[in-house]
Design a protein around this motif. Structure first.
Motif, short mmCIF file in Angstrom:
data_model
loop_
_atom_site.label_atom_id
_atom_site.label_comp_id
_atom_site.label_asym_id
_atom_site.label_seq_id
_atom_site.Cartn_x
_atom_site.Cartn_y
_atom_site.Cartn_z
N PRO A 475 42.02 33.82 32.74
CA PRO A 475 42.51 32.96 33.64
C PRO A 475 42.74 33.58 34.99
O PRO A 475 42.92 34.79 35.12
CB PRO A 475 44.10 32.91 32.99
N GLU A 476 42.62 32.81 35.97
CA GLU A 476 42.73 33.10 37.31
C GLU A 476 43.87 34.17 37.47
O GLU A 476 43.79 35.16 38.44
CB GLU A 476 42.59 32.14 38.48
N ARG A 481 46.32 39.63 38.56
CA ARG A 481 47.30 40.65 38.31
C ARG A 481 46.34 42.19 38.02
O ARG A 481 46.87 43.12 38.43
CB ARG A 481 47.95 40.33 36.95
N LEU A 482 45.49 42.04 37.40
CA LEU A 482 44.44 43.01 37.21
C LEU A 482 44.23 43.56 38.50
O LEU A 482 44.10 45.03 38.60
CB LEU A 482 43.17 42.76 36.47
N LEU A 525 44.95 44.81 28.83
CA LEU A 525 45.67 45.45 30.02
C LEU A 525 46.31 43.97 30.54
O LEU A 525 47.33 44.08 31.14
CB LEU A 525 44.46 46.06 30.73
N ALA A 526 45.40 43.00 30.64
CA ALA A 526 45.86 41.58 31.16
C ALA A 526 47.20 41.16 30.64
O ALA A 526 48.10 40.85 31.13
CB ALA A 526 44.77 40.61 31.38
N THR A 534 53.19 46.17 33.99
CA THR A 534 52.95 47.63 33.83
C THR A 534 51.58 47.67 33.36
O THR A 534 50.89 46.86 32.88
CB THR A 534 53.92 48.42 32.78
N ALA A 535 50.93 48.98 33.63
CA ALA A 535 49.44 49.28 33.23
C ALA A 535 49.51 50.43 32.69
O ALA A 535 48.50 51.38 32.77
CB ALA A 535 48.65 49.20 34.32
#
Length: 604
Positions: A475-476, A481-482, A525-526, A534-535
């Motif tokens: 999704p866009e 976010r990534l 991650l998404a 957070t990542a």
């Protein structure tokens, strides 16, 4: 169908379905009111798990007749006036008492300290039965009987009396930890009396009352601040863990919360130090400007929203990890207790030692301790050989002794001096006041892992370029976010770029991970960024790989070590963060005090 105005009673019953889910919810609201009234003594009595009776008595400021009449009406409160930006009380909506009164039989007796007499109001099924003068002590007594009698369907969804009573106990425990200056007493026909005397400013003493005396011995103090947000509390050493997360307590401006962000931060802070299926014990308290947190996002006020969730998570993870690095390498005291329980007296009347394990004075056992066994078929020391000339020749292999006059005192080591290696897996070391038993493989595994983790943090990790970029459809909003974290991913060896409005192109992956499922990694991650902003997923994957490599590159079980190798391992453990547990969360050593050994032999 025509639209019509609902009755006040029905409105209150609808509100009660959101605010009062079970007896524990009612107990929480009533205790919060008592604390907001300045009470220093709160007594809670229950019957039938709180369904038959719930009584909360306090010595707070009390109410007069006019206050009582307003208190049972919706949206009447003394705690806020015009805005929700500066809430400094536990309650603020003015919904609890009218909600309880709409589904139960409610009576409130109260007297102000300066008044000569008190008053009482009674409500049943949303209707006021009476408001009259009454004899009462200063403070307030709220009594709730026959909870949900006006909404019988709700009763069917409640759990057993024992389970509901346990839920009320948990509410009282959380409130007791948050307010150590208040005395709490919980009693009733459905339980044994539980009392928490006030401990003043000694928060750790109150935590010991609730979590047990062992928590005091295994807790590390936290005290950190970042950009106006202060974090205090105590975190248990990693080897002091539990089978569920019920022993994790979080507070925001004194309010007990069960916030997913905070619990996730605790889990992240203890990553690679707690075994799978085990949970750390921690009590965290956050203090910040009320304008920076929204507490009006959940009917029970158990969930909150922070204006900067990344800052809060980073503060918690950083503070806990710093504390663990500073003091978390020590073994839990429960390890020694378990060790003592596993011991049995060696002598029993009529007991005959098996022949294969017997030896006479001066002879060697069939499988001797290898205090100075090497890598090949080196001569092994007998039981009497723990102080052989070879061992004495090692400066580090000497336990601390009182120096003679004029002599330089030898260095003192927390983990002592190696005295033996038993079963080619465990190192026995003598300390100033006891002994330490070290699992050599688990200890060295942790040392190797920490060295690799340090290397990961010191420079950008190498990456491998994909011959054909991996395209991941998302999704866009996930793509946005990534890409906001693309620079951070690049440092970890993951290179991504936008590929149209709804796709991400993966150009490079971390070389350390080898062959990577790029689709699964990017989607994970998404999802993580979407939920927590957070990542940490990629970093955790890299550390997991590092932990696996460390396990295979460590000193193996069954390998004989020379005295200098054993002592070198001990010295390195003393200066390595987190050396008290291996990468899987198991303890690397157990300490046994001399007093514990004397207890085994009945000497004290």
């Amino acid at each position: 169908m025509a639209i019509r105005q609902l009755s006040e009673t029905l409105i209150n019953q609808i509100a009660a379905g959101e605010v009062i889910e079970r007896p524990a919810s009612a107990a929480k609201e009533l205790i919060e009111n008592a604390l907001d009234a300045g009470a220093t003594r709160i007594e809670i009595a229950t019957s039938g798990g709180g369904k038959g009776l719930l009584r909360v008595s306090d010595n707070g400021s009390g109410m007069d007749a006019a206050d009582l009449e307003l208190a049972v009406k919706r949206h009447c409160t003394s705690k806020i006036s015009t805005t929700l930006d500066n809430i400094r009380t536990l309650g603020f909506r003015g919904e609890a008492l009218p909600s309880i009164g709409s589904v139960a039989k409610l009576s409130i007796s109260s007297r102000r300290k300066e008044s000569a007499g008190g008053n009482e109001i009674a409500v049943a099924g949303g209707k006021i039965l009476h408001l009259r003068p009454s004899a009462s002590n200063a403070g307030t007594i709220v009594e709730v009987r026959d909870l949900f009698f006006a909404t019988p369907a709700r009763l069917k969804f409640l759990k057993t009396e024992k389970a509901e009573a346990a839920a009320i106990t948990e509410v009282v425990k959380r409130m007791a930890i948050a307010f150590p200056g208040v005395r709490f007493v919980l009693s009733g026909t459905d339980r044994s009396t539980l009392e928490f005397p006030a401990t003043g400013e000694d928060h750790l003493a109150r935590m010991a009352q609730v979590l047990g005396r062992e928590f005091r011995d295994n807790a590390i103090e936290l005290n950190a601040e970042r950009e106006g947000i202060a974090l205090t509390g105590f975190a248990g050493v990693p080897t002091f863990n539990r089978g569920n997360s019920a022993h994790q307590y979080a507070f925001v401006n004194g309010r007990p919360v069960q916030d997913k962000l905070i619990l996730s931060a605790i889990r992240g802070a203890y990553a690679e130090t707690i075994p799978a299926g085990r949970y750390p014990v921690a009590v965290l308290s956050l203090s910040l400007d009320p304008a920076l947190v929204d507490i009006n996002v959940h009917p029970a006020k158990s969930d909150v929203r922070f204006r900067d969730p990344g800052l809060v998570r980073g503060l918690i993870v950083g503070a806990v990890r710093e504390a663990l690095a500073r003091d978390g390498s020590r073994a839990a005291t429960t390890g020694a207790d378990g060790m003592l329980r596993s011991f049995r007296s060696g002598f029993q009347p009529g007991y005959q030692r098996p022949a294969q394990a017997a030896w006479s004075a001066g002879s060697s056992p069939s499988r001797p301790f290898s205090a100075n066994g090497g890598f090949g078929e080196r001569p092994q020391a007998s039981f009497d050989g723990l102080s052989t000339p070879a061992a004495r020749a090692e400066p580090q292999a000497q336990a601390w002794q009182q120096p003679r006059p004029g002599e330089e005192p030898p260095p003192r080591y927390p983990l002592g001096a190696a005295r033996a290696q038993i079963h080619e897996n465990y190192i026995v070391a003598q300390t100033d006041d006891g002994l330490v038993i070290v699992d050599q493989h688990a200890a060295h595994e942790r040392l190797v892992f920490e060295a690799m983790r340090k290397a990961l943090q010191s420079k950008q990790l190498p990456s491998q370029v994909l011959l054909i970029p991996e395209i991941v459809d998302l999704p866009e909003e996930d793509c946005d976010r990534l890409m906001a974290h693309a620079e951070g991913f690049k440092e970890l060896g993951l290179a991504i770029e936008r590929f149209g409005p709804g796709a991400i192109a993966v150009r490079e992956t971390p070389a350390m991970l080898g062959e990577v499922d790029a689709q699964g990694l990017i989607r994970q991650l998404a999802d993580e960024i979407s939920e927590w902003d957070t990542a940490g997923g990629l970093s955790a994957k890299l550390e997991y790989v590092a932990a696996t490599m460390a396990c295979h590159g460590s000193v193996r079980s069954g390998r004989r070590l020379r005295p200098e190798e054993m002592n070198a391992l001990l010295r390195q453990m003393e200066v390595t963060p987190g050396s008290g547990q291996c990468n899987h969360g198991r303890p690397t050593y157990i300490e046994l005090k001399l007093s514990d050994i004397e207890r085994l032999f009945g000497r004290n």
